[in-house]
Design a protein around this motif. Sequence first.
Motif, short mmCIF file in Angstrom:
data_model
loop_
_atom_site.label_atom_id
_atom_site.label_comp_id
_atom_site.label_asym_id
_atom_site.label_seq_id
_atom_site.Cartn_x
_atom_site.Cartn_y
_atom_site.Cartn_z
N THR A 1 -26.85 8.54 -1.98
CA THR A 1 -25.67 9.26 -1.52
C THR A 1 -25.78 9.48 -0.01
O THR A 1 -26.88 9.39 0.55
CB THR A 1 -25.55 10.60 -2.26
OG1 THR A 1 -24.41 11.32 -1.78
CG2 THR A 1 -26.78 11.47 -2.07
N PHE A 2 -24.65 9.74 0.63
CA PHE A 2 -24.69 9.98 2.08
C PHE A 2 -23.61 10.96 2.49
O PHE A 2 -22.65 11.22 1.76
CB PHE A 2 -24.55 8.67 2.87
CG PHE A 2 -23.15 8.12 2.95
CD1 PHE A 2 -22.36 8.34 4.08
CD2 PHE A 2 -22.61 7.38 1.91
CE1 PHE A 2 -21.07 7.83 4.17
CE2 PHE A 2 -21.32 6.86 1.98
CZ PHE A 2 -20.54 7.08 3.11
N CYS A 3 -23.81 11.50 3.69
CA CYS A 3 -22.82 12.37 4.33
C CYS A 3 -22.73 11.95 5.79
O CYS A 3 -23.76 11.69 6.43
CB CYS A 3 -23.27 13.83 4.23
SG CYS A 3 -22.13 15.02 4.99
N MET A 4 -21.52 11.86 6.33
CA MET A 4 -21.36 11.38 7.70
C MET A 4 -20.21 12.08 8.40
O MET A 4 -19.16 12.33 7.82
CB MET A 4 -21.14 9.86 7.73
CG MET A 4 -21.05 9.31 9.16
SD MET A 4 -21.19 7.52 9.24
CE MET A 4 -19.72 7.03 8.38
N ASP A 5 -20.45 12.38 9.67
CA ASP A 5 -19.40 12.81 10.59
C ASP A 5 -19.40 11.86 11.78
O ASP A 5 -20.46 11.60 12.37
CB ASP A 5 -19.67 14.22 11.12
CG ASP A 5 -19.42 15.32 10.10
OD1 ASP A 5 -18.92 15.00 9.00
OD2 ASP A 5 -19.73 16.48 10.40
N ILE A 6 -18.24 11.34 12.10
CA ILE A 6 -18.08 10.60 13.36
C ILE A 6 -17.19 11.46 14.26
O ILE A 6 -16.02 11.71 13.96
CB ILE A 6 -17.46 9.21 13.15
CG1 ILE A 6 -18.40 8.34 12.32
CG2 ILE A 6 -17.16 8.55 14.50
CD1 ILE A 6 -17.92 6.92 12.12
N ARG A 7 -17.79 11.93 15.33
CA ARG A 7 -17.12 12.88 16.21
C ARG A 7 -16.59 12.13 17.43
O ARG A 7 -17.36 11.65 18.26
CB ARG A 7 -18.11 13.97 16.62
CG ARG A 7 -17.50 15.24 17.15
CD ARG A 7 -18.57 16.32 17.25
NE ARG A 7 -17.99 17.60 17.59
CZ ARG A 7 -17.76 18.00 18.84
NH1 ARG A 7 -18.09 17.22 19.85
NH2 ARG A 7 -17.20 19.19 19.07
N VAL A 8 -15.27 12.04 17.52
CA VAL A 8 -14.61 11.29 18.59
C VAL A 8 -14.03 12.26 19.60
O VAL A 8 -13.23 13.14 19.25
CB VAL A 8 -13.50 10.38 18.02
CG1 VAL A 8 -12.88 9.55 19.14
CG2 VAL A 8 -14.06 9.47 16.93
N THR A 9 -14.45 12.10 20.85
CA THR A 9 -13.90 12.91 21.94
C THR A 9 -12.94 12.04 22.74
O THR A 9 -13.31 10.95 23.19
CB THR A 9 -15.02 13.44 22.84
OG1 THR A 9 -15.92 14.22 22.05
CG2 THR A 9 -14.45 14.32 23.96
N TYR A 10 -11.72 12.52 22.91
CA TYR A 10 -10.70 11.77 23.65
C TYR A 10 -10.67 12.20 25.11
O TYR A 10 -11.20 13.27 25.48
CB TYR A 10 -9.33 11.95 22.99
CG TYR A 10 -9.27 11.41 21.58
CD1 TYR A 10 -9.27 10.04 21.35
CD2 TYR A 10 -9.24 12.25 20.47
CE1 TYR A 10 -9.23 9.52 20.06
CE2 TYR A 10 -9.19 11.75 19.17
CZ TYR A 10 -9.20 10.38 18.98
OH TYR A 10 -9.15 9.87 17.71
N THR A 11 -10.04 11.37 25.91
CA THR A 11 -10.01 11.65 27.35
C THR A 11 -9.25 12.91 27.69
O THR A 11 -9.44 13.48 28.77
CB THR A 11 -9.41 10.45 28.11
OG1 THR A 11 -8.13 10.13 27.55
CG2 THR A 11 -10.32 9.24 28.05
N ASP A 12 -8.37 13.37 26.79
CA ASP A 12 -7.66 14.62 27.06
C ASP A 12 -8.46 15.85 26.65
O ASP A 12 -7.97 16.98 26.71
CB ASP A 12 -6.29 14.61 26.35
CG ASP A 12 -6.42 14.60 24.83
OD1 ASP A 12 -7.55 14.62 24.31
OD2 ASP A 12 -5.37 14.57 24.15
N GLY A 13 -9.71 15.64 26.20
CA GLY A 13 -10.58 16.74 25.82
C GLY A 13 -10.53 17.13 24.36
O GLY A 13 -11.36 17.92 23.90
#
Length: 885
Positions: A250-262
């Motif tokens: 099993t797995f758990c994942m977060d992909i945290r994307v920061t955009y240029t507008d903050g």
Amino acid sequence: MRFSFKLLLLYVLLLPIRLFAQTAVGLKCEYLVNPIGIDAPHPRFTWHLVDARQGADQTAYQLAVSTDSLQLKNGIGNYWQTAKISSSINLIIYQGKALQPFTKYYWFVQLWDKNGKSIGSPIATFETGMMGTQNWKGTWISDDNNVHTKPAAYFRKTFKAIKQIKSARAYIAAAGLYELYINGQKIGNHRLDPMFTRFDRRTLYVSYDVTNQLQNGKNAIGVILGNGWYNFQSIGVWDYERAPWRARPTFCMDIRVTYTDGSVETITSDKSWKTSTGPIIFNSIYTGEHYDARLEKAGWDMPDYDDSKWGGVTNRQAPSANIVSQAMQPIRNVEKIAAKSMNKINDSTYVFDLGRNISGVSQITLNGDSNTVARLIHGERLYKNGYPDQSNVDYFLDSASKTYDPYATDIYKLNGKGEETFMPHFNYKGFQYVEVKSNKAIKLTKESLVGYFMHSDVTPVGSINSSSDLINKIWAATNASYLSNLQGYPTDCPQREKNGWTGDAQIASETGLYNFDGITIYEKWLADHRDEQQPNGVLPSIIPTDGWGYEWGNGPDWTSTIAIIPWNVYLFYGDTKILSDNYSNIKRYVDHINYLYPTGLTTWGLGDWAPVKSTTPVEFTSSAYYYTDVNILAKTAKLLGKNDDYLTYSALAKKIKDAINAKYLNPKTGIYAKGNQTAQAVPLYWGIVPDNLKTKVATNLADSVAANNFHLDVGILGAKAILSALSDNGQAQTAYRLASQDTAPSWGWWIVNGATTLYENWNINAPRDLSLNHIMFGEIGAWMYKGIAGIKVDESQPGFKNVILTPNFVEGLSHFEATHTGPYGKIVSSWKREGKTVKYNVTIPANSSATITFPADKKVYLHGNSILQTQRYKINSGSYEFEIR
């Protein structure tokens, strides 16, 4: 011609500047270079000064940490900024404002040299990760299958990035093993992530910078889960298939994307993901991988793939409540090894020889139709008929499972679409030879198969070079075995067990620390110890474990890892954290032995495992290790300011030492027990022999070695002790004759018979217990640094702040050089014989010093002047050449 001359002239003019340039280098946070995913609220910062001048020192430092790199360039640390501190230390702990999760920090250090000149460093970075389980947004997901389902699970999800991406980080935790893909590209070059832990007590997550893999618009994320040690498939004697944590991966994942507008968007593992199986139809960390290329799903990890036939996922409970960052050197395919030769036995059978024994995987490239099945059978040696012989290691695997799970064998079914390349995803083996056997004729060349040496990718920090080819080969073989058995934790062997045997690891820890920057691996493994320790202090003999080893194989001679390894790491790095982290565990362990064995003597342990012929009482060796652990505990208590404990355990250590000497030492003869090599060596090595008897005991040991025609008669505990016991007590020549022996039994005998790694047994024809890649006889690698080059730690100034140098200019060598890069930089101890004179060259890095002990019967000269008023000579940093006549 004129242009070349000008370049040469310029180089000559600049040479003094190059030689005496000063700079701060080696900036690390938590012993990693620019790491991401750091969870430590008070991370450690280290660096060292490069300054080749004699007497070079760091007289002061100032460190700054900021979230703004421009501010930092202007000398402003908005999170932490120390004052200018007059100190030579190069390890400090963060004491600034509370670090925030998911934040990149910049730091640098300003140094002042011996003349008060300011020296700047480059700007380094570290980036925090989750900083606590409360910051996870994803849920744990898996497919609906059970532990007996053979095919690996594939997962995918798509999402749209509707804004301009500034940066992105992926954080993935797994029970089992995983590979992460984004938009058709595998993320990172790690292998076998996450590292093996006690899954129901601690789970590791890994952080990746995935900014460049994401794109504006539609993206696809793919994950493959492997079984690893979590869902153990093979049936063996260690019961992993019955582990209490066992479940479908099993797995758990977060992909945290920061955009240029903050703004920030987090893509998580949840019920929106889809799952299926694929070409990996079986995988076992223990044996092999079966791959059916006909089942490949082309583009499965791409945005436009049609996943309408894929199923839904199921939510799962987290495997543990303790999910922490994997802040350590990862396993990688560190070295690609071309086949040395290929033997074509017939049109469907080929045997490849890599020329050396490794831990890792093979990769095959071949052609064939879709009904072709190739079996890749891995082994360490060959039968006389040229086929791989697995009989020396496969007897611990349950024979009933071998029909579907053949030992050390990958099975590949071709898809028939042209040239195909296969390398397993979720296992490794120990091997030198690979038999490729197919059900149809195939055409292979020597270039069709390569091997990859897989291990924790620790940086080499030591080197040995001598006039003896045999010594050089023994050193290389020792390192090869050490690395083969470093897979996120120390193991015993890569082919048969892959278990974290504690005895093997404590014996080899100095060898590892002299040669490799392994602190992150040891800190992780000691956390495994804390996970496994019973409330009464008992530790198992293998760590991590499913429960096997609490009642056999443990005891002070093996599970001294809880004390010896933290102490060795402290000595090599000068960092007390690993001692502080494990202090209560060492204490609980020692207190339990004291409760069970109040006399000071203990019979708990395995004893001098794998001896040549002579045996030594288990009570004698186990009590020696018990003394060592208590002595370390007492010294640690003093370091940590626990004075009551220091007094208590100092008294207990004396009680144990006195009990050993009262029962086993004849003070008139200087003989311990029956006087065999292990009995004489162990008390010398671990400091049990009374000072006034050391010479006599060492002489008896040397006589015992000579009486055995300068051959070994020890098991692994004796092999740990014997070389240093001799060389530290006036018997260096005997130690060298023993170490350089090339007839049986000896390390050299293995080399003469073609070994490129160390063996499990002195008898190279043993019918069993003959792994050809074991590290338990590996102390000889550390002894080369200590016993010939003489590079030793100074317990009063650890981390090589002051280097103890006790070189032994032994007959049989015309030159010997050892280097070790410690926390202050590179140490060199090198000597060369020129007629009756020995030239001894020493380099001590800036900000440290050395104390040299020269032979008492020699005259020593520096710059032509006799310098030796006493046997010891103190030098500051810099390079020196001595003459010994």
